[in-house]
Design a protein around this motif. Structure first.
Motif, mmCIF file in Angstrom:
data_model
loop_
_atom_site.group_PDB
_atom_site.id
_atom_site.type_symbol
_atom_site.label_atom_id
_atom_site.label_comp_id
_atom_site.label_asym_id
_atom_site.label_seq_id
_atom_site.Cartn_x
_atom_site.Cartn_y
_atom_site.Cartn_z
ATOM 1 N N THR B 103 -7.934 110.021 -98.162
ATOM 2 C CA THR B 103 -9.387 110.190 -98.030
ATOM 3 C C THR B 103 -9.751 110.381 -96.566
ATOM 4 O O THR B 103 -9.238 109.650 -95.708
ATOM 5 C CB THR B 103 -10.125 108.929 -98.545
ATOM 6 O OG1 THR B 103 -9.622 108.601 -99.848
ATOM 7 C CG2 THR B 103 -11.628 109.156 -98.635
ATOM 8 N N ARG B 152 -18.958 103.947 -102.991
ATOM 9 C CA ARG B 152 -18.454 103.050 -101.943
ATOM 10 C C ARG B 152 -17.657 103.856 -100.919
ATOM 11 O O ARG B 152 -16.851 104.702 -101.304
ATOM 12 C CB ARG B 152 -17.513 101.992 -102.529
ATOM 13 C CG ARG B 152 -18.055 101.255 -103.711
ATOM 14 C CD ARG B 152 -18.931 100.080 -103.291
ATOM 15 N NE ARG B 152 -19.929 99.842 -104.340
ATOM 16 C CZ ARG B 152 -19.656 99.206 -105.476
ATOM 17 N NH1 ARG B 152 -18.462 98.714 -105.684
ATOM 18 N NH2 ARG B 152 -20.585 99.045 -106.384
ATOM 19 N N HIS B 154 -15.439 102.359 -99.084
ATOM 20 C CA HIS B 154 -14.101 101.796 -99.332
ATOM 21 C C HIS B 154 -14.081 101.281 -100.764
ATOM 22 O O HIS B 154 -14.936 100.473 -101.148
ATOM 23 C CB HIS B 154 -13.787 100.664 -98.345
ATOM 24 C CG HIS B 154 -13.828 101.121 -96.919
ATOM 25 N ND1 HIS B 154 -12.816 101.846 -96.344
ATOM 26 C CD2 HIS B 154 -14.787 100.995 -95.956
ATOM 27 C CE1 HIS B 154 -13.126 102.136 -95.085
ATOM 28 N NE2 HIS B 154 -14.318 101.636 -94.825
ATOM 29 N N GLU B 155 -13.103 101.754 -101.531
ATOM 30 C CA GLU B 155 -13.115 101.505 -102.970
ATOM 31 C C GLU B 155 -13.168 100.037 -103.345
ATOM 32 O O GLU B 155 -13.782 99.657 -104.333
ATOM 33 C CB GLU B 155 -11.888 102.153 -103.622
ATOM 34 C CG GLU B 155 -12.122 103.634 -103.908
ATOM 35 C CD GLU B 155 -10.821 104.386 -104.170
ATOM 36 O OE1 GLU B 155 -9.804 103.717 -104.461
ATOM 37 O OE2 GLU B 155 -10.844 105.627 -104.066
ATOM 38 N N ASP B 156 -12.500 99.203 -102.543
ATOM 39 C CA ASP B 156 -12.422 97.793 -102.924
ATOM 40 C C ASP B 156 -13.617 96.980 -102.440
ATOM 41 O O ASP B 156 -13.633 95.759 -102.593
ATOM 42 C CB ASP B 156 -11.107 97.185 -102.404
ATOM 43 C CG ASP B 156 -10.937 97.397 -100.905
ATOM 44 O OD1 ASP B 156 -11.531 98.363 -100.361
ATOM 45 O OD2 ASP B 156 -10.219 96.605 -100.269
#
Ligand code: FES
Ligand code: FES
Lengths: 158, 790
Positions: B103, B152, B154-156
């Motif tokens: 990404t 988001r 950042h995915e987490d």
């Protein structure tokens, strides 16, 4: 490769170089005069200002091959001896006209050309003439003062 | 602890700078001036998207280009990155990749590194790296990132805020509810940056035989870069040397660890060759860390007399995608929450801070860090209070300012102001600039249809803060102390090696001025070294207006210790008392007995080379290393007040700055010439912030201002002559100095916005709520003023 012969700070040099080589890179990296600085490579900051046949020019906007046969002066040419400063350099030190020193070589060469053209500039004229040289440190007033303080004798005999 | 020389010769003098001759003659050595045999040139391939999936990176054509040695991509270095985790509870951490993996999160983020034996070839080959991207929705503005259902970064993560922090004083809500008047307003500062004239540059070499890495980089924080590199690369610190030679301006931009530094180091290790990367201006504007993009929502409750009853601010900062090393992503919000109450009596206070992750370039430090935005908001709020109460802006300040008897002051923002002379600075400024006459002149000009405006702003600034402050900020590396190591040579010259650096501040001169008087040594006989981690003691580097106080204080303390030792040796030789030994102008003598004297160089030679002549028990060494952290570690405060007079042309939007005046109190001045240079330069940068500088992104998150023709910095015709006066109130630090490198840049935004708003008043009331005041924006304010005035 193309052969280029030019005079830099009074010394004639010949080199073969690629047609696309910038004069700024040629001066700094091929000839070793690293006093000429590069701040933008698009003709705006003025850090690379040198004198070409006595006139200020931006070394990043010229190709080395375009300087063939010309006379170049860089900041290294200013001081009369290794332990003395040129009057303009001395004026910059006396007036605190430099901080990080990165814009300084270009400023000095611009100042030299401006004083050669106009021995008694006004503050406004100095500001306009150096408006093509960015300084991020000083806020310029001390540079303006330095240039204005250079004695008329020096101004008339560049 | 205030230590004063009875007879200071160098401390306090307008000494010419020791570093100047080499800069004036073109002999400065910046990273791009270094040469190494067999150097390999690096060029980065950068993302044209703000947010995208990287589907594939095709490097074969680039690799086939003659002269290309290697191409690295994200998958090569997937396991290394830069992290900086705040200790604040709930902090969501990020990892800044060295080269983006699957990404990309901002326009300009590096996805590949091309290495070739020629700079021009590297640039050609970088164009032959073909990256397949799948664009994702970019989150450009703070509102985009905070919107319900926003993707988001950042995915987490749970949302797009690094950490949410809030402080509310007990009586805040009641005070707000009970107040007779309340003003609420939103304030914005554009994203911009320090933008030094020297771009970033890195040269890295690796010696496999010694397993040793050397990284030359244009940085303000060499030891922290070493620690950061060690962490990122998983190497031990003794196997890394970082050298920061002459630095062509820093201003905070060069106070972060950058992926390019790690990449060059990693490439040097991989190829066993010197790697050189010299950033170009476009890369600098795209990727060298940006700053300043604050959005504040402020509420101020006040009484009939314009006295502040309660003050609440929500601070949102557009941080870009990653937490930066060593600051984390909380520095700007945290500092704003602390300093927003400024030099005022604020009874009740509430502040919240939201560092918001977006798809703009990462966000780091810039001279003044957060304070320009905090000062802007608080001062602009007071200007609104003044207008609503029909008071002069100066009067509102006078009614709310802390008075001398209030210091030391524990502010409601949680800071401890050790001392302050803001009121004194303001009153001197008002008297010196004939403020009353300026208002009369303004009336006259207004009668002639001219738009003259005045802005006046006092502020207080935390400087030389050390461990206690940084502990509270939750940074993983707690900065504080600085160390200066002093060595006298056998021929009587002094070498000072300091853990800080200098990038224009003149510290090569001022550290010498701090140490000279105790030893009676001339500045020409002192050499100051910075920047080489193999040579100078561990320390933080230069940022946050700390270096002269901390490294200078350390140098002063070390010089006193050296003097004591030399005095003991001289007393032994002269058969006199150590207290009677005096050091002046390179001579050591017995007070009142001029015949008993010798050169300092002779005394040093005896210590090193005739140890049998020194007192029993003394070691034959003249080397002292001193660490100083300016207890209690919460900083010493510098006070100042700025005033500007402007004239606005409502037809063109042009703002002419007719006067800019500063009164400041940075304690005892080591070198007034350098102090004035720092103020003038800081004000010039502040004028850039106020009038010109803005990184403009389009709605897809692409940066539009990628040349110096689009990103406008002040030139000699934009910056007026700054008039300066000093008050010198000694602090409790060694020698009574206070930090002052950033102050000039803090107030100009607030001052000039106030002046422009004041100038436009004859057209009608308008709130100047956003910087910079470009001609277009001034025209819009003028239009709004006219329609409000109708
Ligand atoms: S480098 Fe030539 S003008 Fe900037
Ligand atoms: S002295 Fe640093 S840019 Fe001019």
């Amino acid at each position: 490769m193309v052969d280029v012969t030019l005079t830099i700070n009074g010394t004639t040099v010949s080199r073969s170089t690629t047609p696309r080589r910038l004069l700024s890179d040629f001066i700094r990296e091929d000839l070793g005069y690293t006093g000429t600085h590069v701040g933008c490579e698009h003709g705006y900051c003025g850090a690379c200002t040198i004198l070409v046949d006595g006139e200020p020019a931006r070394a990043c906007l010229m190709l080395a091959v375009q300087a063939d046969g010309l006379q170049l002066e860089t900041v290294e040419s200013l001081a009369p001896s290794p332990d003395a400063l040129h009057e303009i350099q001395q004026a910059f030190q006396d007036n605190h006209g430099l901080q990080c020193g990165f814009c300084t070589p270009g400023m000095l060469m611009t100042a030299k050309a401006l004083l050669a053209d106009n021995a008694t500039p006004t503050e406004e004229e100095v500001r306009e003439q150096i408006a093509g040289n960015l300084c991020r440190c000083t806020g310029y007033s001390q540079i303006v003062d330095a240039i204005l303080s250079v004695g008329p004798v020096v101004r008339e005999t560049p | 602890m205030t230590i004063r020389e009875t007879n200071p010769r160098h401390f306090g003098s307008r000494a010419a700078r020791s570093e100047d001759p080499r800069f004036l003659t073109g002999q400065g050595r910046y990273v791009a001036d270094l040469t190494n045999v067999g150097t390999v040139h690096a060029r980065f391939v950068r993302s044209p998207f703000a947010h995208a999936k990287v589907i594939s990176v095709e490097t074969s054509e680039a690799l086939a280009t003659p002269g290309v040695l290697a191409v690295f991509t994200g998958s090569d270095w997937a396991d290394i990155g830069i992290t900086c985790v705040s200790s604040y509870p709930g902090f969501q951490s990020s990892r800044m990749p060295i080269l983006a993996g699957d990404t990309v999160r901002y326009n300009g983020e590096a996805v590949a590194m091309v290495l070739a034996d020629d700079e021009y070839v590297a640039e050609d080959a970088a164009r032959m790296v073909f990256v397949d991207y799948e664009p994702l929705q970019p989150l450009v503005d703070i509102a985009d990132a905070l919107a319900d259902g926003a993707p988001r970064i950042h995915e987490d993560w749970e949302d797009n805020v690094f950490v949410k922090r809030r402080f509310v004083s007990d009586g805040f809500q009641d005070a707000l509810d009970a107040a007779p008047h309340v003003v609420t307003q939103k304030w914005e500062m554009a994203r911009h940056s320090g933008t030094p004239i020297e771009c970033r540059a890195v040269v890295a070499t690796y010696e496999p035989g010694r397993d040793h890495l050397t990284v030359w980089t244009s940085t303000q924080i060499p030891h922290l870069i070493k620690s950061g590199l060690a962490a990122a690369l998983g190497r031990s610190e003794d196997g890394i040397r970082v050298v920061s030679p002459d630095v062509g301006g820093g201003f905070g931009v060069k106070a972060q660890l950058y992926p390019e530094e790690v990449a060059c180091a990693q490439a040097a290790i991989a190829l066993h060759k010197p790697i050189r990367w010299v950033e170009d201006r476009r890369e600098h504007l795209l990727t060298a860390h940006h700053s300043r993009e604050h959005m504040h929502e402020a509420t101020m409750a006040y009484d009939d007399d314009g006295r502040i009853l309660a003050y609440g601010v929500e601070v949102r900062v557009n941080m870009g995608p990653y937490s930066v090393f060593p600051w984390t992503a909380t520095m700007d919000t945290g500092m704003a929450m602390g300093i927003l109450p400024g030099p005022y009596r604020v009874g009740e206070y509430s502040a919240s801070g939201f560092p918001v992750a977006t798809n703009k370039a990462p966000f780091g430090a810039y001279r003044g860090v957060s304070r320009p935005a905090a000062c802007f908001t608080t001062e602009r709020m007071l200007d609104q209070v003044a207008r609503e109460r029909g008071l002069d802006p100066l009067e509102v300040r006078r009614r709310n300012l802390l008075q001398s008897e209030d210091f030391p002051h524990r502010s409601i923002g949680g800071l401890v102001y050790d001392s302050g002379t803001v009121r004194e600075c303001l009153e001197l400024l008002v008297e010196w600039t004939n403020y009353e006459d300026l208002r009369v002149d303004q009336e006259r000009k207004r009668a002639d249809g001219r738009l003259m405006g005045i802005g006046v702003v006092p502020f207080i600034e935390q400087t030389a803060h050390t461990s206690q402050e940084f502990l509270q900020r939750g940074v993983p590396i707690v900065f504080g102390y600085e160390t200066s190591k002093l060595r006298l040579t056998p021929d009587g010259r002094l070498i000072i090696s300091a853990s800080i650096h200098s990038h224009g501040q003149g510290l090569e001169t001022t550290l010498a001025q701090m140490a000279a008087d105790a030893l009676g040594i001339g500045l020409a006989d002192i050499r100051v070294e910075f920047g080489d981690t193999d040579q100078v003691p561990y320390g933080s580097g230069t940022f946050a207006s700390r270096s002269a106080v901390l490294a200078g204080g350390a140098a002063r303390l070390a010089s006193l210790e050296l003097r004591d030792k030399l005095a003991r040796v001289a007393a032994y030789i002269f058969e006199a008392a150590a207290e009677d030994i005096v050091f002046t102008d390179g001579h050591v003598s017995v007070r009142g007995t001029p015949t008993r004297a010798m050169q300092l160089s002779e005394l040093c030679r005896i210590v090193y080379q005739r140890p049998e002549q020194i007192p029993p028990g003394e070691t034959p060494s003249l080397e002292v290393s001193t660490t100083y952290d300016a207890p209690p570690g919460t900083g010493t405060y510098t006070s100042a007040a700025h005033l500007a007079v402007v004239e606005v042309d409502a037809e063109t939007g042009r703002v002419q700055i007719d006067d800019y005046a500063v009164v400041e109190d940075c304690g005892r001045m080591i070198n007034p010439m350098i102090v004035e240079g720092q103020i003038t330069g800081g004000v010039a940068q502040g004028i850039g912030s106020a009038m010109l500088e803005e990184f403009v992104y389009d709605d897809q998150g692409n940066l539009m201002t990628t040349t110096l023709m689009d990103y406008l910095m002040p030139t000699a015709t934009d910056v007026p002559r700054v008039r300066i006066r000093h008050i010198e109130t000694p602090s409790d630090t060694v020698a009574g100095v206070r930090g002052m490198g950033e102050g000039g840049a803090i107030a100009p935004g607030a001052v000039l916005a106030a002046a422009v708003e004041d100038a436009l008043l004859p057209l009608g009331p308008v709130v100047v709520d956003r910087l910079p005041l470009s001609p277009e924006r001034v025209l819009r304010y003028a239009d709004r003023a006219r329609s409000n005035g109708r």
